[in-house]
Design a protein around this motif. Structure first.
Motif, PDB file in Angstrom:
ATOM      1  N   ASP A 114       1.008  -1.303   0.012  1.00 17.01           N
ATOM      2  CA  ASP A 114       0.106   0.215  -0.064  1.00 17.01           C
ATOM      3  C   ASP A 114       0.920   1.370  -0.092  1.00 17.01           C
ATOM      4  N   GLY A 115       2.003   1.359  -0.845  1.00 16.71           N
ATOM      5  CA  GLY A 115       3.051   2.261  -0.847  1.00 16.71           C
ATOM      6  C   GLY A 115       4.078   2.547   0.426  1.00 16.71           C
ATOM      7  N   GLU A 116       3.989   1.488   1.350  1.00 15.10           N
ATOM      8  CA  GLU A 116       4.908   1.472   2.380  1.00 15.10           C
ATOM      9  C   GLU A 116       6.065   0.792   1.743  1.00 15.10           C
ATOM     10  N   ARG A 117       7.384   1.254   1.544  1.00 16.61           N
ATOM     11  CA  ARG A 117       8.413   0.489   0.844  1.00 16.61           C
ATOM     12  C   ARG A 117       9.393  -0.248   1.810  1.00 16.61           C
ATOM     13  N   LEU A 118       9.881  -1.253   1.525  1.00 20.30           N
ATOM     14  CA  LEU A 118      10.926  -1.854   2.154  1.00 20.30           C
ATOM     15  C   LEU A 118      11.626  -2.716   1.149  1.00 20.30           C
ATOM     16  N   THR A 119      13.110  -3.043   1.505  1.00 21.51           N
ATOM     17  CA  THR A 119      14.012  -3.656   0.616  1.00 21.51           C
ATOM     18  C   THR A 119      14.522  -4.996   1.531  1.00 21.51           C
ATOM     19  N   VAL A 120      14.977  -6.123   0.882  1.00 29.36           N
ATOM     20  CA  VAL A 120      15.690  -7.120   1.603  1.00 29.36           C
ATOM     21  C   VAL A 120      16.842  -7.398   0.619  1.00 29.36           C
ATOM     22  N   ALA A 121      17.932  -7.923   1.212  1.00 28.69           N
ATOM     23  CA  ALA A 121      19.255  -8.132   0.400  1.00 28.69           C
ATOM     24  C   ALA A 121      19.216  -9.564   0.028  1.00 28.69           C
ATOM     25  N   ALA A 122      19.829  -9.946  -1.016  1.00 28.09           N
ATOM     26  CA  ALA A 122      19.851 -11.312  -1.527  1.00 28.09           C
ATOM     27  C   ALA A 122      21.032 -12.002  -0.796  1.00 28.09           C
ATOM     28  N   PRO A 123      20.567 -13.188  -0.220  1.00 28.23           N
ATOM     29  CA  PRO A 123      21.740 -13.804   0.435  1.00 28.23           C
ATOM     30  C   PRO A 123      22.897 -14.187  -0.592  1.00 28.23           C
ATOM     31  N   GLU A 124      24.062 -14.321  -0.044  1.00 30.44           N
ATOM     32  CA  GLU A 124      25.254 -14.634  -0.769  1.00 30.44           C
ATOM     33  C   GLU A 124      25.187 -15.991  -1.148  1.00 30.44           C
ATOM     34  N   THR A 125      25.458 -16.400  -2.557  1.00 29.60           N
ATOM     35  CA  THR A 125      25.455 -17.821  -2.852  1.00 29.60           C
ATOM     36  C   THR A 125      25.988 -17.815  -4.095  1.00 29.60           C
ATOM     37  N   VAL A 126      26.829 -19.101  -4.309  1.00 30.92           N
ATOM     38  CA  VAL A 126      27.490 -19.417  -5.421  1.00 30.92           C
ATOM     39  C   VAL A 126      26.446 -19.751  -6.630  1.00 30.92           C
ATOM     40  N   VAL A 127      26.326 -18.767  -7.396  1.00 33.74           N
ATOM     41  CA  VAL A 127      25.393 -19.173  -8.783  1.00 33.74           C
ATOM     42  C   VAL A 127      25.615 -20.260  -9.706  1.00 33.74           C
ATOM     43  N   VAL A 128      24.935 -21.083  -9.806  1.00 28.97           N
ATOM     44  CA  VAL A 128      25.093 -22.410 -10.730  1.00 28.97           C
ATOM     45  C   VAL A 128      24.271 -21.964 -11.967  1.00 28.97           C
ATOM     46  N   ASP A 129      23.054 -21.518 -12.062  1.00 32.57           N
ATOM     47  CA  ASP A 129      22.268 -20.952 -12.612  1.00 32.57           C
ATOM     48  C   ASP A 129      20.868 -19.968 -12.122  1.00 32.57           C
ATOM     49  N   THR A 130      20.253 -19.268 -12.796  1.00 25.27           N
ATOM     50  CA  THR A 130      18.924 -18.558 -12.084  1.00 25.27           C
ATOM     51  C   THR A 130      17.680 -19.196 -12.621  1.00 25.27           C
ATOM     52  N   ILE A 131      17.812 -20.248 -13.361  1.00 26.77           N
ATOM     53  CA  ILE A 131      16.635 -21.005 -13.682  1.00 26.77           C
ATOM     54  C   ILE A 131      15.665 -21.272 -12.561  1.00 26.77           C
ATOM     55  N   GLY A 132      14.393 -20.617 -12.737  1.00 28.19           N
ATOM     56  CA  GLY A 132      13.364 -20.767 -11.668  1.00 28.19           C
ATOM     57  C   GLY A 132      13.592 -20.182 -10.497  1.00 28.19           C
ATOM     58  N   ALA A 133      14.451 -19.146 -10.152  1.00 32.34           N
ATOM     59  CA  ALA A 133      14.690 -18.496  -9.041  1.00 32.34           C
ATOM     60  C   ALA A 133      13.562 -17.626  -8.724  1.00 32.34           C
ATOM     61  N   GLY A 134      13.120 -16.833  -9.756  1.00 35.30           N
ATOM     62  CA  GLY A 134      11.899 -15.906  -9.556  1.00 35.30           C
ATOM     63  C   GLY A 134      10.661 -16.957  -8.983  1.00 35.30           C
TER      64      GLY A 134
END
Length: 322
Positions: A236-256
């Protein structure tokens, strides 16, 4: 508190990758096929995490369809609401770049996923579901897309409605998504999309301005995932952010898709799914997004759309293939 089921409506896609390790004769190309598709991936993530999950799809009776059923069933997804379709499965030929990002070319004309009839949609087992999640190609491909869109306006029992546009510009012109998005926002309570989706839907518009526009159109919670930069959420217009955990990326398939599964799983666990997110706080959104980011990171740490099981959340995950 017992978890109520989440229903996921959409497509399965056979993701085919060139397999350089396979033995083959000169002039041959070996392909390795993984079960995928945004909605199916989200259903798998939800079920593996422990949410009772119904997948509502038109699954072909061809060999790819058998692969989809085995994968979904092995992850604990309820397939009783699926239609056994005579049409063929949707196929995507995928390539992965040096950053683990996948690009697809689709073979999707006349396939099972888009051929929903009004009678099939009317028979879907939606009673008792706390949330109906959909999106991706299922909402923009004819003839099923408009029929699913209409269903969202009359879902019995008023579950929370969640949508992930998952824009596929090689298959559907982004202008089609832009024209339909106001209708989706009017029906949805949660809109989860990626930074790439945002660039295609509203070129040059900041995430904050986009959130404001979608709130005005009716969505209460907007979450924009930003890859390695984490996620921006707006309630409802109140913003917040979160950080991405550190990880060794093999691929990003299906991450979203895994992020969406983690988000809905957490919200269901605190009793916020069902209805229009009444009582939801920004602190709860922050916790849900942190959990979802962890689920997405673990998915990136292994090959393919292979979201984590609860045991994976308690210890480091070793790279494996699904």
């Amino acid at each position: 508190m017992a978890r109520l089921p989440v229903a996921v409506l959409g497509e399965c896609v056979a993701d085919a990758f060139a397999d350089s390790s396979a033995e083959r004769r000169p002039g041959e190309l070996a392909l390795r096929v993984l079960p995928g598709g945004g909605p199916a991936n989200t259903a798998v993530a939800l079920a593996r995490l422990g949410t009772p999950t119904r997948f509502l799809g038109r699954i072909s009776t061809d060999p790819f369809g058998d692969l989809f059923r085995q994968h979904l069933d092995a992850s604990g997804v309820d397939l009783a609401g699926c239609v056994a379709a005579a049409e063929s499965s949707t196929l995507a030929i995928a390539t992965v770049d040096e950053l683990g990002q996948a690009r697809y070319s689709f073979h999707a004309e006349g396939t099972a996923d888009w051929a929903w009839t009004p009678a099939e949609l009317a028979a879907l087992p939606l009673a008792g579901a706390s949330c109906l999640h959909t999106g991706s190609l299922a909402l923009v491909r004819e003839p099923g897309g408009p029929r699913i869109e209409e269903l969202l306006t009359r879902v019995p029992g008023r579950p929370t409605v969640s949508i992930d546009p998952n824009v596929r510009p090689l298959l559907v012109d982004p202008a089609v998504y832009r024209s339909r998005l106001p209708h989706w926002c009017a029906a949805a309570d949660i809109l989860r999309l990626s930074a790439d989706d945002l660039d295609l839907l509203l070129p040059g518009v900041t995430p904050e301005r986009a959130c404001d526009a979608w709130h005005l159109a009716g969505v209460r919670l907007v979450v924009i995932t930003l890859g390695s930069r984490g996620a921006l959420a707006s309630l409802d217009g109140e913003r917040l952010t979160v950080a991405a955990p550190e990880t060794v990326v093999v691929d990003t398939i299906g991450a979203g898709d895994a992020f969406t599964g983690g988000l809905l799983h957490h919200l269901g666990g605190i009793g916020r799914l069902g209805g229009r997110l009444d009582g939801l706080t920004t602190d709860e959104v922050h916790d849900a997004c942190r959990f979802a980011a962890r689920v997405a990171a673990l998915t990136c740490s292994v090959a393919g759309p292979n979201p984590p099981w609860p045991a994976d959340l308690r210890q480091p995950r070793h790279p494996v293939t699904p």
